[in-house]
Design a protein around this motif. Structure first.
Motif, PDB file in Angstrom:
ATOM      1  N   MET A 143       0.856  -1.200   0.000  1.00 35.40           N
ATOM      2  CA  MET A 143       0.000   0.000   0.000  1.00 35.40           C
ATOM      3  C   MET A 143       0.888   1.245   0.000  1.00 35.40           C
ATOM      4  N   PRO A 144       0.689   2.185  -0.961  1.00 38.78           N
ATOM      5  CA  PRO A 144       1.551   3.360  -1.009  1.00 38.78           C
ATOM      6  C   PRO A 144       1.367   4.231   0.214  1.00 38.78           C
ATOM      7  N   SER A 145       2.429   4.864   0.627  1.00 39.38           N
ATOM      8  CA  SER A 145       2.372   5.744   1.793  1.00 39.38           C
ATOM      9  C   SER A 145       1.645   7.019   1.455  1.00 39.38           C
ATOM     10  N   MET A 146       0.927   7.571   2.407  1.00 41.12           N
ATOM     11  CA  MET A 146       0.194   8.825   2.231  1.00 41.12           C
ATOM     12  C   MET A 146       1.107   9.957   2.652  1.00 41.12           C
ATOM     13  N   ARG A 147       1.882  10.436   1.716  1.00 42.44           N
ATOM     14  CA  ARG A 147       2.878  11.453   2.026  1.00 42.44           C
ATOM     15  C   ARG A 147       2.236  12.824   1.998  1.00 42.44           C
ATOM     16  N   ALA A 148       2.496  13.648   2.973  1.00 44.82           N
ATOM     17  CA  ALA A 148       1.930  14.992   3.018  1.00 44.82           C
ATOM     18  C   ALA A 148       2.514  15.838   1.906  1.00 44.82           C
ATOM     19  N   THR A 149       1.745  16.835   1.491  1.00 43.62           N
ATOM     20  CA  THR A 149       2.191  17.714   0.408  1.00 43.62           C
ATOM     21  C   THR A 149       3.514  18.372   0.742  1.00 43.62           C
ATOM     22  N   SER A 150       3.707  18.761   1.991  1.00 44.16           N
ATOM     23  CA  SER A 150       4.940  19.445   2.378  1.00 44.16           C
ATOM     24  C   SER A 150       6.134  18.506   2.369  1.00 44.16           C
ATOM     25  N   ASP A 151       5.860  17.142   2.379  1.00 46.55           N
ATOM     26  CA  ASP A 151       6.951  16.177   2.401  1.00 46.55           C
ATOM     27  C   ASP A 151       7.308  15.653   1.020  1.00 46.55           C
ATOM     28  N   ARG A 152       6.691  16.167  -0.028  1.00 49.25           N
ATOM     29  CA  ARG A 152       6.990  15.656  -1.358  1.00 49.25           C
ATOM     30  C   ARG A 152       8.432  15.984  -1.721  1.00 49.25           C
ATOM     31  N   PRO A 153       9.071  15.152  -2.548  1.00 54.18           N
ATOM     32  CA  PRO A 153      10.473  15.386  -2.909  1.00 54.18           C
ATOM     33  C   PRO A 153      10.636  16.703  -3.649  1.00 54.18           C
ATOM     34  N   SER A 154      11.693  17.424  -3.304  1.00 56.32           N
ATOM     35  CA  SER A 154      11.939  18.703  -3.958  1.00 56.32           C
ATOM     36  C   SER A 154      12.643  18.481  -5.286  1.00 56.32           C
ATOM     37  N   VAL A 155      12.515  19.447  -6.176  1.00 58.48           N
ATOM     38  CA  VAL A 155      13.173  19.357  -7.475  1.00 58.48           C
ATOM     39  C   VAL A 155      14.691  19.278  -7.320  1.00 58.48           C
TER      40      VAL A 155
ATOM     41  N   ALA B  67      16.761   5.397  -5.492  1.00 54.47           N
ATOM     42  CA  ALA B  67      16.313   6.394  -4.517  1.00 54.47           C
ATOM     43  C   ALA B  67      15.236   7.294  -5.129  1.00 54.47           C
ATOM     44  N   VAL B  68      15.406   7.625  -6.414  1.00 53.15           N
ATOM     45  CA  VAL B  68      14.388   8.440  -7.079  1.00 53.15           C
ATOM     46  C   VAL B  68      13.057   7.701  -7.112  1.00 53.15           C
ATOM     47  N   SER B  69      13.107   6.420  -7.469  1.00 54.34           N
ATOM     48  CA  SER B  69      11.887   5.614  -7.524  1.00 54.34           C
ATOM     49  C   SER B  69      11.194   5.560  -6.170  1.00 54.34           C
ATOM     50  N   GLU B  70      11.990   5.425  -5.113  1.00 52.05           N
ATOM     51  CA  GLU B  70      11.426   5.387  -3.762  1.00 52.05           C
ATOM     52  C   GLU B  70      10.791   6.726  -3.392  1.00 52.05           C
ATOM     53  N   GLN B  71      11.419   7.818  -3.835  1.00 53.15           N
ATOM     54  CA  GLN B  71      10.913   9.158  -3.518  1.00 53.15           C
ATOM     55  C   GLN B  71       9.550   9.415  -4.175  1.00 53.15           C
TER      56      GLN B  71
ATOM     57  N   LEU C 195      12.614  10.654 -17.379  1.00 52.97           N
ATOM     58  CA  LEU C 195      13.180   9.633 -16.502  1.00 52.97           C
ATOM     59  C   LEU C 195      12.302   9.399 -15.272  1.00 52.97           C
ATOM     60  N   VAL C 196      11.873  10.493 -14.652  1.00 52.45           N
ATOM     61  CA  VAL C 196      11.046  10.373 -13.451  1.00 52.45           C
ATOM     62  C   VAL C 196       9.691   9.772 -13.806  1.00 52.45           C
ATOM     63  N   PHE C 197       9.127  10.160 -14.947  1.00 60.15           N
ATOM     64  CA  PHE C 197       7.824   9.623 -15.346  1.00 60.15           C
ATOM     65  C   PHE C 197       7.884   8.111 -15.495  1.00 60.15           C
ATOM     66  N   ARG C 198       8.982   7.598 -16.045  1.00 58.43           N
ATOM     67  CA  ARG C 198       9.135   6.147 -16.220  1.00 58.43           C
ATOM     68  C   ARG C 198       9.133   5.410 -14.874  1.00 58.43           C
ATOM     69  N   MET C 199       9.517   6.095 -13.813  1.00 52.22           N
ATOM     70  CA  MET C 199       9.612   5.442 -12.507  1.00 52.22           C
ATOM     71  C   MET C 199       8.292   5.456 -11.747  1.00 52.22           C
ATOM     72  N   LEU C 200       7.308   6.173 -12.242  1.00 52.71           N
ATOM     73  CA  LEU C 200       6.017   6.204 -11.554  1.00 52.71           C
ATOM     74  C   LEU C 200       5.308   4.866 -11.721  1.00 52.71           C
ATOM     75  N   PRO C 201       4.613   4.402 -10.685  1.00 52.37           N
ATOM     76  CA  PRO C 201       3.789   3.193 -10.843  1.00 52.37           C
ATOM     77  C   PRO C 201       2.779   3.410 -11.968  1.00 52.37           C
ATOM     78  N   LYS C 202       2.449   2.367 -12.699  1.00 55.16           N
ATOM     79  CA  LYS C 202       1.634   2.506 -13.903  1.00 55.16           C
ATOM     80  C   LYS C 202       0.299   3.210 -13.660  1.00 55.16           C
ATOM     81  N   PRO C 203      -0.491   2.817 -12.643  1.00 55.79           N
ATOM     82  CA  PRO C 203      -1.766   3.535 -12.432  1.00 55.79           C
ATOM     83  C   PRO C 203      -1.545   5.021 -12.168  1.00 55.79           C
ATOM     84  N   LEU C 204      -0.516   5.359 -11.395  1.00 52.28           N
ATOM     85  CA  LEU C 204      -0.213   6.764 -11.123  1.00 52.28           C
ATOM     86  C   LEU C 204       0.241   7.467 -12.392  1.00 52.28           C
TER      87      LEU C 204
END
Length: 452
Positions: free
Chosen positions: A1-13, A27-31, A54-63
């Motif tokens: 189950m994916p973690s419910m990460r708060a908006t303020s905790d999203r990875p920075s650019v 690490a990018v995939s985990e982020q 590159l980042v788009f390729r690492m997103l889970p397919k439904p996302l």
């Protein structure tokens, strides 16, 4: 189950860029794994094109599917160019037909044709139908995924029809009521349907509704949807048959695009049509440079006026001190009037037929502003440079405000009449015209009052 990460905790650019430079893709995939669609979209919008892919390729397919659907069409086109064919074809097939068409408009013809050919036959037919409508028409932006019921249906039958189409329908809050030939006869609210007796006929619950023809401007249709506070606006063909629906969220997106376009053009540039941080610098340059050349050519009128009255300035050098004040006031007054009338046009408060009424109102407004600003200008200039100079400045401000407000008010209406975007005829051109005209008025008044 994916973690419910708060908006303020999203990875920075910057953090994502550092991980990409270090080739730490794990690490990018985990982020990005636990991001919500809106968070992922915000992240991708701020990344350069190569890193975005590159980042788009690492997103889970439904996302990834939800994120691709939520990106602006130019960013979708960037991903199409960067991703492999099978990745693109899968995501492309999952888009709604109207979303596919928006993306196809951004792609080269060869790429667009390849994507359409790869679609299943049914989806290819639905997409081709939307492509057949004129560009910028509501047919290009509507959803053909609608639920229709007939007046002789019972509430129970209508609910069952809604349940069968629940997954594919654009919206279930408004059902379209049509006759046997699919002509629109009214609309049915879900609230009324749920509250009705199961045996009650739809004919007793339907209500009249606004509708627009499929070839009408998308912006006008969206404006009508917003003006009438509709959750969904029915779209019909020339014979009145229901062919689609415009949901309120799509209407708001269209209006946002139109507002951005008007704001850009009224400021003397072309709209970017993509988030600022994802826009290449060359695109920023090309969106502004042509307008700068046009306005520079227009500004040569001001130079010519100054050359024409060079002798007048030489006799009374103090006149040059007030030039920035006068042309600035005139430009601002004209821009205020143009912005007000352009907005009134967009809202349907005025039409080109109202040009005389608008001219009269703006002339009176300009005179009133001129009296107020002119009196203040007279007082300051008279105290410092004497009453004659004060009189010249005050009278000029009165004339310039009256002229600028009048011209600024009618120019958007003239533009609308000749089928030009009112924003194009707005602030930049009005400022150029008022600058030149205001200087002529200024020097003519100076000659008359000072006897030069």
């Amino acid at each position: 189950m994916p973690s419910m990460r708060a908006t303020s905790d999203r990875p920075s650019v910057p953090a994502i860029k550092r991980l990409l430079r270090a080739d730490d893709l794990a690490a990018v995939s985990e982020q990005v794994e636990g991001l919500r669609p809106r968070q992922a979209i915000s992240l991708l919008e701020r990344l350069p094109q190569r890193e975005r892919a590159l980042v788009f390729r690492m997103l889970p397919k439904p996302l990834a599917i939800d994120v691709f659907d939520g990106l602006d069409n130019p960013l979708q086109a960037d991903l199409v160019h960067a991703l492999q064919g099978e990745e693109v074809a899968d995501v492309f097939a999952r888009l709604d037909p109207e979303d596919r068409v928006g993306l196809l408009d951004e792609l080269p013809a060869v790429v667009a044709s390849r994507l359409v050919r790869a679609l299943p036959e049914q989806e290819r037919t639905r997409t081709s139908a939307v492509l057949g409508y004129p560009p910028r028409s509501i047919g290009r932006r509507m959803s053909a995924q609608i639920i229709t019921v007939r007046p002789d249906h019972t509430a129970e039958e209508a609910l069952e029809r809604m349940r069968r189409n629940l997954d594919s329908a654009e919206t279930v809050y408004t059902l379209l009521v049509t006759d046997d030939e699919r002509r629109l006869v009214g609309a049915l609210r879900l609230r009324d349907l749920l509250a009705a007796d199961p045996a009650e006929r739809v004919a007793g619950m339907l209500h009249s509704t606004e509708a627009v023809e499929v070839g009408e401007s998308a912006e006008l249709a969206a404006r009508r949807c917003a003006d009438h506070r509709l959750l969904a606006l029915p779209i019909v063909d020339a014979e009145g048959r229901a062919v689609g629906i415009l949901s309120v969220d799509d209407a708001l997106a269209i209006l946002e695009e139109a507002e951005s376009e008007d704001a850009a053009r009224s400021g003397g540039s072309e709209p970017l049509r993509r988030p600022y941080l994802s826009t290449p610098v060359r695109r920023l340059v090309t969106s502004r440079v042509v307008w700068l050349f046009v306005l520079a050519i227009g500004a040569s009128l001001t130079v010519q006026v100054l050359e024409r009255f060079e002798d007048t300035i030489a006799q009374m050098v103090v006149l040059s001190v007030f030039i920035p004040l006068l042309i600035g006031t005139g430009g601002n007054t004209g821009n205020q009037a143009a912005t007000t009338v352009t907005r009134a046009l967009a809202l349907g408060d005025v039409t080109p037929r109202d040009i005389l009424a608008v001219l009269a109102r703006e002339a009176r407004t300009g005179v009133s502003l001129g009296i107020i600003i002119g009196a203040a200008g007279f007082g300051v200039a008279a105290l410092v440079y004497g009453v004659p100079i004060g009189l010249v400045v005050g009278l000029t401000l009165l004339c310039i405000c009256s002229l600028a407000a009048s011209i600024g008010g009618i120019m958007p209406l003239i533009a609308k009449r000749i089928r030009v975007d009112p924003a194009v005829f707005s602030n930049p051109f009005i400022t150029t015209f008022v600058d030149a005209a205001g200087l002529i008025v200024y020097f003519l008044i100076a000659r008359a009052v000072l006897g030069l």
